[in-house]
Enzyme design. Structure first.
Site, mmCIF file in Angstrom:
data_model
loop_
_atom_site.group_PDB
_atom_site.id
_atom_site.type_symbol
_atom_site.label_atom_id
_atom_site.label_comp_id
_atom_site.label_asym_id
_atom_site.label_seq_id
_atom_site.Cartn_x
_atom_site.Cartn_y
_atom_site.Cartn_z
ATOM 1 N N ASN A 1 0.831 -1.197 0.000
ATOM 2 C CA ASN A 1 0.000 0.000 0.000
ATOM 3 C C ASN A 1 0.875 1.261 0.000
ATOM 4 O OD1 ASN A 1 -2.286 1.580 0.151
ATOM 5 N ND2 ASN A 1 -3.186 0.437 1.859
ATOM 6 N N LYS B 1 7.891 0.599 1.139
ATOM 7 C CA LYS B 1 8.593 -0.036 -0.011
ATOM 8 C C LYS B 1 9.942 0.626 -0.268
ATOM 9 C CE LYS B 1 5.172 0.766 -2.722
ATOM 10 N NZ LYS B 1 4.508 1.375 -1.560
ATOM 11 N N GLU C 1 9.969 -1.730 -7.779
ATOM 12 C CA GLU C 1 8.941 -1.222 -6.868
ATOM 13 C C GLU C 1 7.627 -1.216 -7.637
ATOM 14 O OE1 GLU C 1 9.733 2.675 -5.367
ATOM 15 O OE2 GLU C 1 8.078 2.603 -3.921
ATOM 16 N N GLU D 1 -0.129 13.876 -1.571
ATOM 17 C CA GLU D 1 -0.866 12.800 -0.872
ATOM 18 C C GLU D 1 -1.595 13.262 0.376
ATOM 19 O OE1 GLU D 1 2.181 9.206 -2.155
ATOM 20 O OE2 GLU D 1 2.299 10.108 -0.151
HETATM 21 C C1 LIG Z 1 1.548 0.855 -10.532
HETATM 22 C C2 LIG Z 1 1.011 2.049 -9.807
HETATM 23 C C3 LIG Z 1 1.697 2.752 -8.829
HETATM 24 C C4 LIG Z 1 0.827 3.796 -8.439
HETATM 25 C C5 LIG Z 1 0.946 4.816 -7.502
HETATM 26 N N1 LIG Z 1 -0.103 5.661 -7.350
HETATM 27 C C6 LIG Z 1 0.051 6.770 -6.395
HETATM 28 C C7 LIG Z 1 0.059 6.310 -4.967
HETATM 29 C C8 LIG Z 1 1.036 7.254 -4.303
HETATM 30 O O1 LIG Z 1 0.365 8.416 -3.846
HETATM 31 C C9 LIG Z 1 1.988 7.682 -5.412
HETATM 32 C C10 LIG Z 1 3.334 6.993 -5.361
HETATM 33 O O2 LIG Z 1 3.196 5.625 -5.206
HETATM 34 O O3 LIG Z 1 1.334 7.362 -6.638
HETATM 35 C C11 LIG Z 1 -1.280 5.533 -8.087
HETATM 36 O O4 LIG Z 1 -2.211 6.317 -7.883
HETATM 37 N N2 LIG Z 1 -1.396 4.555 -9.023
HETATM 38 C C12 LIG Z 1 -0.362 3.679 -9.194
HETATM 39 N N3 LIG Z 1 -0.228 2.614 -10.031
#
Ligand SMILES: Cc1cc2cn([C@H]3C[C@H](O)[C@@H](CO)O3)c(=O)nc2[nH]1
Length: 223
Positions: free
Chosen positions: A16, A21, A91, A159
């Site tokens: 999450n 990570k 990651e 965020e």
């Molecule tokens: C593969 C993947 C990673 C990822 C990260 N995020 C968002 C969650 C965090 O706030 C930020 C960095 O992980 O990006 C997203 O909305 N959709 C995503 N898809």
């Protein structure tokens, strides 16, 4: 006769938002036989000057499609990157893109079903036509409340509006995908680590994965 280069032992580090990570990946910086590919958040924050991450969090229904399309492109780029080392740690992956984030945005109505259908079609095409290797998934399992506190502490500006409820639904999708196996496809065996542990204890927890990962890194003498 050129040596046939075996593809690297590939690990997806999943979890999450706020599950730790980046901290986990930094632990493996010490081993030169491992290539670390961290999530290209800086690319999502600056695509030709556009901060797609910020746009997405500020107006999800308008920007989720563009954001998730670009995330998938950058993840595919990572999957295709050739690494000179016997071990490759990534990651997240195209799988968590599809089964966690895109799934979440479709279920909560952020993505219109037609937009979801397009993203799903891209995932299916890539999945059936481009070999995306995975040998192990390390799942950093954090309770949403712990992840939420970490996000507050980390204070990544985009965020700060992420509510606990969002983390709770993302957590459930990770659990369904990686633990209960009721969602999508799990491309490799899953090693679950307790990501609630704080920094002092978590190094012990990381060592559980070291054996499974480092035995593929030829030049590391096991402790
Ligand atoms: C593969 C993947 C990673 C990822 C990260 N995020 C968002 C969650 C965090 O706030 C930020 C960095 O992980 O990006 C997203 O909305 N959709 C995503 N898809």
């Amino acid at each position: 006769m050129n040596a046939v280069s075996k593809r690297p032992f590939t690990v997806f580090v999943e979890g999450n938002i706020g599950s730790g990570k980046t901290t986990f990946l930094e632990h493996f910086c010490q081993f030169e036989d491992i290539t670390l590919l961290t999530e290209p958040v800086e690319e999502w924050r600056n695509l030709n000057g556009w901060n797609l991450l910020d746009l997405m969090y500020k107006d999800p229904t308008k920007w989720a499609m563009a954001f998730q399309s670009y995330v998938s492109l950058t993840m595919l780029d990572m999957h295709c990157k050739l690494t000179p080392t016997p071990v490759k740690l990534m990651e997240r992956s195209l799988y968590s893109a599809r089964y966690c984030f895109v799934e979440q945005m479709m279920r909560n109505g952020t993505l219109h079903p037609a937009q979801f259908a397009v993203l799903d079609e891209w995932f299916r095409f890539i999945h059936h036509n481009i070999p995306i290797a995975a040998d192990l998934i390390v799942y950093l399992k954090a309770t949403p409340a712990v992840a939420y506190e970490r996000i507050k502490k980390r204070a990544r500006s985009e965020e700060q509006c992420v509510p606990l409820s969002y983390l709770e639904s993302l957590h459930k999708l990770h659990e369904d995908w990686l633990v209960h196996r009721t969602l999508g496809e799990c491309p490799a065996p899953v090693l679950v680590l307790d990501a609630d542990l704080d920094l002092s204890q978590i190094t012990e927890e990381y060592k559980k994965s070291e054996h499974q990962i480092l035995r593929h890194a030829v030049d590391v003498v096991m402790r």
